[in-house]
Scaffold this motif. Structure first.
Motif, PDB file in Angstrom:
ATOM      1  N   ASP A  70      -2.211   5.572   3.983  1.00 21.73           N
ATOM      2  CA  ASP A  70      -2.539   4.020   3.683  1.00 21.73           C
ATOM      3  C   ASP A  70      -3.278   4.024   3.103  1.00 21.73           C
ATOM      4  O   ASP A  70      -4.303   4.518   3.716  1.00 21.73           O
ATOM      5  N   LEU A  71      -3.616   3.155   2.185  1.00 20.35           N
ATOM      6  CA  LEU A  71      -4.626   3.023   1.074  1.00 20.35           C
ATOM      7  C   LEU A  71      -5.618   2.698   1.778  1.00 20.35           C
ATOM      8  O   LEU A  71      -6.455   1.933   1.334  1.00 20.35           O
ATOM      9  N   GLY A  72      -4.874   1.176   2.902  1.00 18.48           N
ATOM     10  CA  GLY A  72      -5.473   0.083   3.008  1.00 18.48           C
ATOM     11  C   GLY A  72      -5.190  -0.939   2.224  1.00 18.48           C
ATOM     12  O   GLY A  72      -4.572  -1.391   1.546  1.00 18.48           O
ATOM     13  N   ASP A  73      -5.375  -2.017   3.006  1.00 22.03           N
ATOM     14  CA  ASP A  73      -5.498  -3.667   1.996  1.00 22.03           C
ATOM     15  C   ASP A  73      -3.967  -3.689   1.134  1.00 22.03           C
ATOM     16  O   ASP A  73      -3.815  -4.318   0.556  1.00 22.03           O
ATOM     17  N   GLY A  74      -2.600  -3.334   2.648  1.00 25.86           N
ATOM     18  CA  GLY A  74      -1.635  -3.990   2.196  1.00 25.86           C
ATOM     19  C   GLY A  74      -1.167  -2.510   1.159  1.00 25.86           C
ATOM     20  O   GLY A  74       0.068  -2.133   1.158  1.00 25.86           O
TER      21      GLY A  74
END
Length: 248
Positions: free
Chosen positions: A213-217
């Motif tokens: 998960d890289l963040g911001d969807g």
């Protein structure tokens, strides 16, 4: 019936022996048979072969069962993409002419069902590995490829197979997750996100199935390899998930 996208890489057919490679090829074909009814597009994200070089009228022998299966899938209307990896970067027009497969030299950006994908084999990206990046420029140079094509196939293909046999795949070192901050493809994906949003980054090359998960969807998926993991990614129109076929 839903029509999904499927992503797989690093079959490394031809390595380490013909016997084990043939068993792996059969497994890959069983997987293709299993996904064909729900497959709209198939993305082969590099290193399908442990070595591949196309001369004008000569290609490496073998792998005919995989080629036949891909041809039948293409004939059935399934769109197939073949990404050049670091082991099979010398693919030319054979798969396009014979099977209607689209060859992707570097990255491919697509949008499906409102989701944006960034797809690349993964070699030469991110920080470090300057030696390989230098060699990659040489190997990908059209003049260098032309010069190699002047070498008789018996010698050229023999040398290429020998060279590929000295890759990290030949070692018994187990790939392990190095932490998000040290995974160079995750670092590369985060740098790309600073300039443009992508819902999914899909890479091969790492030889380790990963879902980060890289963040911001945004998510990074590595499709792993098929010697130890038999892993692949599937997009069902809503979500992209990492899956396994005939787990050991």
């Amino acid at each position: 019936m839903t029509k999904n996208l499927y992503f797989a890489s690093d079959f490394h057919l031809g390595s380490p022996t013909l016997e084990t490679s043939r068993k792996r090829e059969d497994r890959v074909i069983r997987w293709l048979d299993a996904i064909a009814p729900t497959c709209a597009e198939l993305f082969l994200v590099g290193d399908v072969f442990d070595f591949w070089f196309e001369y004008k009228t000569v290609v490496p022998k073998g792998f005919i069962r995989l080629q036949g299966k891909l041809a039948s899938m293409s004939d059935a209307g399934i769109k197939i993409y073949f990404f050049k990896g670091n082991h099979d970067m010398w693919v030319d027009d054979y798969f396009t002419t014979e099977m209607g497969i689209q060859i992707v030299s570097d990255d491919l950006v697509i949008e499906r069902s409102g989701k944006k994908f960034y797809i690349h084999h993964g070699d030469g990206l991110g920080p470090g590995d300057h030696k390989y990046k230098f060699l990659r420029r040489i190997f990908r140079n059209p003049v260098c490829q032309w010069l190699f094509s002047l070498v008789p196939p018996r010698i050229g293909l023999g040398f290429g197979i020998w060279w590929s046999g000295h890759s990290r795949l030949a070692s018994s070192t187990e790939e392990v997750f190095m932490g998000e901050e040290n995974e160079w493809l995750a670092v590369y994906a985060k740098e790309q996100l600073k300039r443009e949003h992508f819902d999914y980054f899909i890479f091969g090359h790492r030889h380790l199935p990963l879902s980060v998960d890289l963040g911001d969807g945004s998510k990074y998926i590595n499709t792993g390899e098929w010697i130890n993991h038999c892993s692949y990614a599937e997009f069902d129109g809503k979500d992209l998930s990492l899956k396994y076929f005939e787990e050991y």
